[in-house]
Design a protein around this motif. Structure first.
Motif, PDB file in Angstrom:
ATOM      1  N   ILE A 127       0.868  -1.176   0.000  1.00 40.38           N
ATOM      2  CA  ILE A 127       0.000   0.000   0.000  1.00 40.38           C
ATOM      3  C   ILE A 127       0.910   1.232   0.000  1.00 40.38           C
ATOM      4  O   ILE A 127       1.849   1.311   0.800  1.00 40.38           O
ATOM      5  CB  ILE A 127      -0.894   0.025   1.254  1.00 40.38           C
ATOM      6  N   PRO A 128       0.683   2.189  -0.901  1.00 44.44           N
ATOM      7  CA  PRO A 128       1.528   3.389  -0.935  1.00 44.44           C
ATOM      8  C   PRO A 128       1.618   4.067   0.431  1.00 44.44           C
ATOM      9  O   PRO A 128       0.607   4.334   1.066  1.00 44.44           O
ATOM     10  CB  PRO A 128       0.817   4.285  -1.956  1.00 44.44           C
ATOM     11  N   GLY A 129       2.817   4.313   0.866  1.00 44.67           N
ATOM     12  CA  GLY A 129       3.041   4.995   2.134  1.00 44.67           C
ATOM     13  C   GLY A 129       3.183   4.082   3.335  1.00 44.67           C
ATOM     14  O   GLY A 129       3.672   4.511   4.391  1.00 44.67           O
ATOM     15  N   ALA A 130       2.776   2.814   3.208  1.00 45.00           N
ATOM     16  CA  ALA A 130       2.843   1.908   4.365  1.00 45.00           C
ATOM     17  C   ALA A 130       4.278   1.625   4.805  1.00 45.00           C
ATOM     18  O   ALA A 130       4.589   1.754   5.994  1.00 45.00           O
ATOM     19  CB  ALA A 130       2.091   0.614   4.075  1.00 45.00           C
ATOM     20  N   PRO A 131       5.171   1.234   3.908  1.00 45.15           N
ATOM     21  CA  PRO A 131       6.550   0.948   4.360  1.00 45.15           C
ATOM     22  C   PRO A 131       7.216   2.151   5.020  1.00 45.15           C
ATOM     23  O   PRO A 131       7.898   2.010   6.043  1.00 45.15           O
ATOM     24  CB  PRO A 131       7.269   0.551   3.065  1.00 45.15           C
ATOM     25  N   GLU A 132       7.012   3.333   4.447  1.00 46.23           N
ATOM     26  CA  GLU A 132       7.634   4.538   4.993  1.00 46.23           C
ATOM     27  C   GLU A 132       7.077   4.852   6.383  1.00 46.23           C
ATOM     28  O   GLU A 132       7.820   5.257   7.293  1.00 46.23           O
ATOM     29  CB  GLU A 132       7.397   5.720   4.060  1.00 46.23           C
ATOM     30  N   THR A 133       5.776   4.665   6.555  1.00 48.69           N
ATOM     31  CA  THR A 133       5.152   4.936   7.860  1.00 48.69           C
ATOM     32  C   THR A 133       5.651   3.951   8.908  1.00 48.69           C
ATOM     33  O   THR A 133       5.943   4.333  10.052  1.00 48.69           O
ATOM     34  CB  THR A 133       3.622   4.850   7.750  1.00 48.69           C
ATOM     35  N   PRO A 240      -1.874   5.396   5.159  1.00 47.49           N
ATOM     36  CA  PRO A 240      -1.102   4.903   6.305  1.00 47.49           C
ATOM     37  C   PRO A 240      -0.397   6.009   7.077  1.00 47.49           C
ATOM     38  O   PRO A 240      -0.280   5.934   8.308  1.00 47.49           O
ATOM     39  CB  PRO A 240      -0.094   3.945   5.653  1.00 47.49           C
ATOM     40  N   ALA A 241       0.090   7.026   6.384  1.00 44.36           N
ATOM     41  CA  ALA A 241       0.850   8.089   7.046  1.00 44.36           C
ATOM     42  C   ALA A 241       0.046   8.802   8.121  1.00 44.36           C
ATOM     43  O   ALA A 241       0.617   9.388   9.054  1.00 44.36           O
ATOM     44  CB  ALA A 241       1.344   9.096   6.015  1.00 44.36           C
TER      45      ALA A 241
END
Length: 255
Positions: A127-133, A240-241
């Motif tokens: 999901i876009p943003g999940a790994p970074e969050t 996610p962020a």
């Protein structure tokens, strides 16, 4: 990580509304579901479709791709629906039944699993943003965990694929517990591993009954990401962020 006792002396985490509508809870843990929260489910569906197309060609299946996909979905779906209550059933066993239903004959696991795993590994996306969050949460004084209805090896492989496995302090899977959400054993196991209070824990999920209400029934705070609305939803996020805003006390509760 623990905050001060509540005014009534119970020791439970305080979830007090401040003047601006935010909360001053000192969160101890953030738990994530995998499918639909970290893992983009449409990428899984695409991987399965690619695998099924190759399976049909290899075994000269007399059916359209759409028909074969429907056979797969029906077979795997029935396999899960036939379980008793929250009993764990391996997705891999369901996939094996799906392969045989499409091919019309018994196919040894060693003949289809390697290619299936290769396609899934190369196709799945987060999901876009999940790994970074997840990475940013790991830098904070929080327990970051997983509570997911997945086969243990597959779940860990997905997290490795997305580069976030090392950022999780604990991983609780249905295969490990022997039950699926919303069984209390799933949440109890995760909370025991983390040694945190449910009242100071967030659970991010995309299914209301399983993830959000299941967590709320254990005293946790459900964070709905694509899940339906309901009284168990403490917070709703669109990306996610936004979890970081909850942790920082910058988001209002939905209730």
């Amino acid at each position: 990580m623990s905050g001060e006792p509540s005014p009534d002396g119970s020791g439970d985490a305080a979830v007090n509304d401040s003047a601006d509508g935010s909360t001053d809870t000192e969160w101890e843990a953030v738990f994530w579901d995998i499918g639909g929260v970290i893992l983009a489910l449409d990428s899984v569906q695409g991987a399965h479709a690619e695998f099924i197309a190759e399976l049909c060609e290899r075994h000269e299946v007399d059916a359209t791709l759409e028909e074969a996909i429907e056979t797969w979905r029906t077979t795997v779906g029935n396999y899960f629906r036939e379980r008793e209550g929250t009993e764990f059933r391996s997705a891999r066993d369901g996939y094996h039944l799906g392969v045989e239903a499409i091919a019309g004959e018994e196919i040894p696991c060693e003949e289809w699993e390697p290619r299936f795993d290769e396609i899934v590994r190369d196709s799945i996306k987060p999901i876009p943003g999940a790994p970074e969050t997840i990475e940013r949460l790991a830098d904070r004084d929080l327990h970051v965990g997983v509570i997911s209805d997945v086969d243990d090896a597959e779940g860990r492989a997905m997290l490795e694929r997305f580069g976030v496995r090392e950022h999780f302090d604990s991983i609780t899977t249905s295969e490990e517990v022997g039950r699926t959400k919303p069984d209390p054993a799933m949440f109890e196991t995760a909370l025991e591993k983390a040694d945190v209070s449910p009242e100071r824990s967030l659970m991010i999920g995309d299914r209301y009954d399983h993830d959000v209400k299941g967590a709320a029934d254990m005293g946790m705070h459900g964070v709905a990401f694509g899940a339906e609305d309901g009284p168990a939803v403490s917070y709703r996020i669109e990306s996610p962020a936004e979890v970081l805003e909850i942790v920082d006390g910058q988001r209002e509760r939905t209730d």
